[in-house]
Scaffold this motif. Structure first.
Motif, short mmCIF file in Angstrom:
data_model
loop_
_atom_site.label_atom_id
_atom_site.label_comp_id
_atom_site.label_asym_id
_atom_site.label_seq_id
_atom_site.Cartn_x
_atom_site.Cartn_y
_atom_site.Cartn_z
N GLU A 161 46.17 27.21 -10.44
CA GLU A 161 45.95 27.75 -11.79
C GLU A 161 46.66 29.09 -11.95
OE1 GLU A 161 41.93 28.86 -12.84
OE2 GLU A 161 41.36 28.99 -10.73
N GLN A 162 46.70 29.90 -10.89
CA GLN A 162 47.44 31.16 -10.96
C GLN A 162 48.95 30.91 -11.02
OE1 GLN A 162 45.36 32.52 -7.36
NE2 GLN A 162 44.93 34.43 -8.44
N MET A 163 49.41 29.94 -10.23
CA MET A 163 50.84 29.63 -10.21
C MET A 163 51.31 29.09 -11.56
SD MET A 163 51.33 27.86 -6.50
CE MET A 163 50.25 28.35 -5.16
N LEU A 164 50.47 28.31 -12.20
CA LEU A 164 50.84 27.75 -13.50
C LEU A 164 51.10 28.86 -14.51
CD1 LEU A 164 51.27 25.31 -15.32
CD2 LEU A 164 48.80 25.17 -15.62
N ILE A 165 50.30 29.92 -14.46
CA ILE A 165 50.46 31.03 -15.40
C ILE A 165 51.81 31.73 -15.18
CG2 ILE A 165 49.57 33.29 -16.08
CD1 ILE A 165 46.76 32.24 -15.36
N ARG A 166 52.22 31.88 -13.92
CA ARG A 166 53.47 32.61 -13.66
C ARG A 166 54.68 31.68 -13.51
NH1 ARG A 166 55.11 33.21 -8.10
NH2 ARG A 166 53.64 32.26 -6.65
N PHE A 167 54.52 30.41 -13.82
CA PHE A 167 55.61 29.45 -13.64
C PHE A 167 56.81 29.80 -14.50
CE2 PHE A 167 57.66 25.22 -13.88
CZ PHE A 167 57.70 24.92 -12.53
N ARG A 168 56.57 30.28 -15.71
CA ARG A 168 57.70 30.65 -16.57
C ARG A 168 58.43 31.86 -15.99
NH1 ARG A 168 59.93 29.83 -21.37
NH2 ARG A 168 58.34 28.29 -21.92
#
Length: 303
Positions: free
Chosen positions: A139-146
């Motif tokens: 869930e943290q990685m998804l936020i910083r994926f962009r």
């Protein structure tokens, strides 16, 4: 009309404001939200530097003292509250990157990816970029994926994520929730024309920070789902479980120092597997382009 009394109160208020130093803003919308993040306590910073140097030399060091560990935990709690996804972690490094070449690959993940750069620096050359952050969940990685993938404009992304979800680093979860985060990352990457290498997470029979958990069966189930999902999506799959497993769902003792993270030998095997996966992903792309060109030629009117 301002009376003498009102004027006195107004001037007293202005004087009080002038005497009180302005407190820096720590919440809400700011121009530079990363500027206010606290740095590591001195003893924590010193220990992390020693640990990084030791990893680079493939040697072990003593664990941190109880006080250092306590301060590290408190510091991490503040960082999670202020920057849950660690968007600030690579902000400056990303800004300094040159324009992406035709073969840029971002290795995206948690501590296993973060430590990979130290243990196998030869992999992270020729526009192969590491963007792992210790302790992170999907869930943290998804936020910083962009910020750490899409905006870097890579040809491909290598996603290795899920260990910390299974360890419960950000609380209770379920495999469908973790899988949904992976699906979203894959879909976003594909929408931007980025090839995906989806990786199985390494095996683990125990997490030292959550010894009550028995993760081996969950990791194997999750890796089976990753394999099948990659096949359905026709994306490249890198199977690290197969080359690191001890045959019982745990990490082979000769390939790890703590049962979760690879040692130098483990990373050497993973690097070989990663290189093969990158080659397969590029071959798929080349084949797809050839097919598209052939289709274009066949549809071109003649005469």
């Amino acid at each position: 009309m301002i009376t003498l009394r009102k004027l006195f109160v107004l001037l007293a208020g202005i004087a009080a404001l002038s005497a009180t130093p302005a407190q820096p803003q720590t919440v809400g919308v700011m121009d530079k939200p990363c500027a206010g993040l606290p740095g590591a306590p001195a003893d924590v910073a010193a220990y992390l530097a020693q640990r990084a140097a030791a990893l680079g030399r493939h040697v072990s060091i003593a664990p941190p003292t109880a006080e250092t560990l306590k301060r590290y935990t408190a510091w991490q709690a503040v960082l999670r509250e202020s920057d849950f996804a660690a968007l600030c972690r690579y902000q400056a490094e990303n800004a300094l990157l040159p324009a992406a070449g035709h073969h840029r690959v971002v290795f995206f993940g948690d501590s296993i990816t973060e430590l990979w750069r130290l243990n196998a620096p030869e992999l992270f050359t020729n526009d192969v970029i590491g963007r792992g952050i210790s302790g992170q969940t999907t869930e943290q990685m998804l936020i910083r994926f962009r910020a750490d993938v899409i905006d870097l404009k890579p040809e491909a992304v290598h996603i290795l994520a899920g260990t910390n979800d299974i360890a419960g680093n950000t609380g209770a979860t379920s495999l469908p929730w973790v899988e949904a985060n992976i699906q979203t990352m894959v879909e976003i990457a594909k929408a931007h024309g980025i090839k995906v290498i989806l990786a199985a997470v390494p095996p683990a029979a125990r997490f030292s920070w959550h010894p009550e958990l028995k993760p081996a069966a969950t990791i194997m189930a999750y890796n089976r789902w990753l394999r099948h999902y990659a096949a359905r999506q026709r994306i490249t799959f890198a199977d690290y479980q197969a080359i690191l497993d001890d045959g019982h769902g745990g990490f082979a003792a000769s390939l790890t120092g703590d049962g979760v993270h690879p040692n130098a030998s483990g990373y050497a095997l993973m690097t070989q597997q990663a290189r093969r996966a990158m080659a397969r992903a590029r071959a798929k792309q080349t084949l797809a382009r050839s097919r598209n060109r052939a289709l274009s030629v066949s549809m071109t009117p003649t005469g």
